[in-house]
Write a protein that holds these residues in place. Structure first.
Motif, short mmCIF file in Angstrom:
data_model
loop_
_atom_site.label_atom_id
_atom_site.label_comp_id
_atom_site.label_asym_id
_atom_site.label_seq_id
_atom_site.Cartn_x
_atom_site.Cartn_y
_atom_site.Cartn_z
N ASP A 75 -77.10 -40.40 24.74
CA ASP A 75 -77.93 -40.04 23.59
C ASP A 75 -78.29 -38.55 23.65
N TYR A 76 -77.90 -37.81 22.63
CA TYR A 76 -78.11 -36.37 22.63
C TYR A 76 -79.58 -35.98 22.74
N ASP A 77 -80.42 -36.57 21.91
CA ASP A 77 -81.84 -36.20 21.92
C ASP A 77 -82.49 -36.51 23.27
N ARG A 81 -75.48 -29.68 20.51
CA ARG A 81 -74.75 -30.93 20.31
C ARG A 81 -73.28 -30.76 20.73
N GLU A 82 -72.71 -29.61 20.41
CA GLU A 82 -71.32 -29.36 20.76
C GLU A 82 -71.10 -29.38 22.27
N HIS A 83 -72.01 -28.75 23.00
CA HIS A 83 -71.88 -28.71 24.45
C HIS A 83 -72.12 -30.08 25.05
N PHE A 84 -73.07 -30.81 24.49
CA PHE A 84 -73.34 -32.18 24.93
C PHE A 84 -72.09 -33.05 24.77
N ILE A 123 -69.45 -32.11 27.45
CA ILE A 123 -69.75 -32.64 28.78
C ILE A 123 -69.51 -34.14 28.83
N ASN A 124 -69.90 -34.86 27.78
CA ASN A 124 -69.63 -36.29 27.73
C ASN A 124 -68.14 -36.58 27.85
N GLU A 125 -67.33 -35.75 27.19
CA GLU A 125 -65.89 -35.94 27.24
C GLU A 125 -65.34 -35.62 28.62
N HIS A 146 -62.60 -32.78 22.17
CA HIS A 146 -63.53 -31.67 22.36
C HIS A 146 -63.02 -30.66 23.39
N MET A 147 -62.17 -31.08 24.30
CA MET A 147 -61.61 -30.17 25.30
C MET A 147 -60.40 -29.46 24.71
N THR A 148 -60.52 -28.15 24.57
CA THR A 148 -59.45 -27.35 23.99
C THR A 148 -58.50 -26.84 25.09
#
Length: 220
Positions: free
Chosen positions: A77-79, A94-97, A100-102, A136-138
């Motif tokens: 959960d981001y929040d 949110r993008e960084h979250f 990291i989840n990925e 999300h991983m480029t």
């Protein structure tokens, strides 16, 4: 560990500064920003900004608390994660979250890890990740992971035996053994050369969870 750290700058200049195991371990266990500052100065590293030192110490301090990190890794959960990080003085987007989840999800998938470790080019690696729903991983991020892992292994301090000691049965075990060390090495390298972003948590988590797989004796 080696007795000195070697780093090559973009213009080809090689920089050597003494350190070794005791220096890295002292940085890894620094208990305050001021202690970190003094340790770095004693190691000949002092041309960094207060902001860079502050960022490095906050991330380094969190890397010392495996219980808190493990809880963050398992929280989707981001929040919730944002509030927990704020308690450590760290902000996130949110993008960084999502990134990291990925990183955690892919590093926890042993079958996927075995598959992408054998890929010979970035295109096929990205195809495998996309096939599993990871986007999300480029290519740039994955290249940075590889480049920095190679630096820690070949040019910095970690010997093949030490890499092997960082191995584990899963991502959490590997990360628990290595993340504080990786954050310390990153802080030393980044602050010594004034490189912003070298202590990016997503990058370092990826390295901590995978360096023993990339360079360990059991890498098939």
């Amino acid at each position: 560990m080696k007795d000195s750290i070697l780093r090559e700058t973009e213009d080809g200049t090689k920089m050597v500064f003494s350190g070794g195991k005791e220096f890295v371990e002292a940085v890894a266990h620094a208990s305050s920003k001021e202690e970190l500052r003094q340790l770095l100065k004693a190691g000949g590293i002092y041309e960094f900004s207060e902001e860079e030192l502050e960022e490095s110490y906050k991330n380094l301090a969190l890397s010392q608390d495996w219980e808190a990190l493990s809880e963050l890794f398992r929280d989707r959960d981001y929040d919730s994660c944002r509030r927990k990080l704020e308690a450590h003085g760290i902000t996130t987007t949110r993008e960084h979250f999502d990134l990291i989840n990925e990183v955690v999800a892919t590093a926890s998938d042993d079958a996927l890890i075995r598959e992408i470790l054998h890929k010979e080019d970035m295109e096929s690696t990205l195809e495998a990740l996309h096939r599993h729903g990871y986007r999300h991983m480029t290519a740039d991020f994955l290249l940075l992971v590889r480049e920095n892992a190679l630096y820690f292994y070949e040019d910095a301090l970690l010997t093949p035996q030490e890499i092997q000691e960082l191995s584990g049965k899963d991502f959490y075990e590997r990360c628990k053994k290595s993340i504080n060390l990786i954050f310390a090495l990153s802080s030393i390298a980044g602050l010594s050369l004034g490189i912003s972003g070298v202590a990016d948590p997503a990058l370092l988590i990826a390295i901590a969870g995978g360096i023993s797989l990339m360079f360990g004796e059991n890498q098939q």
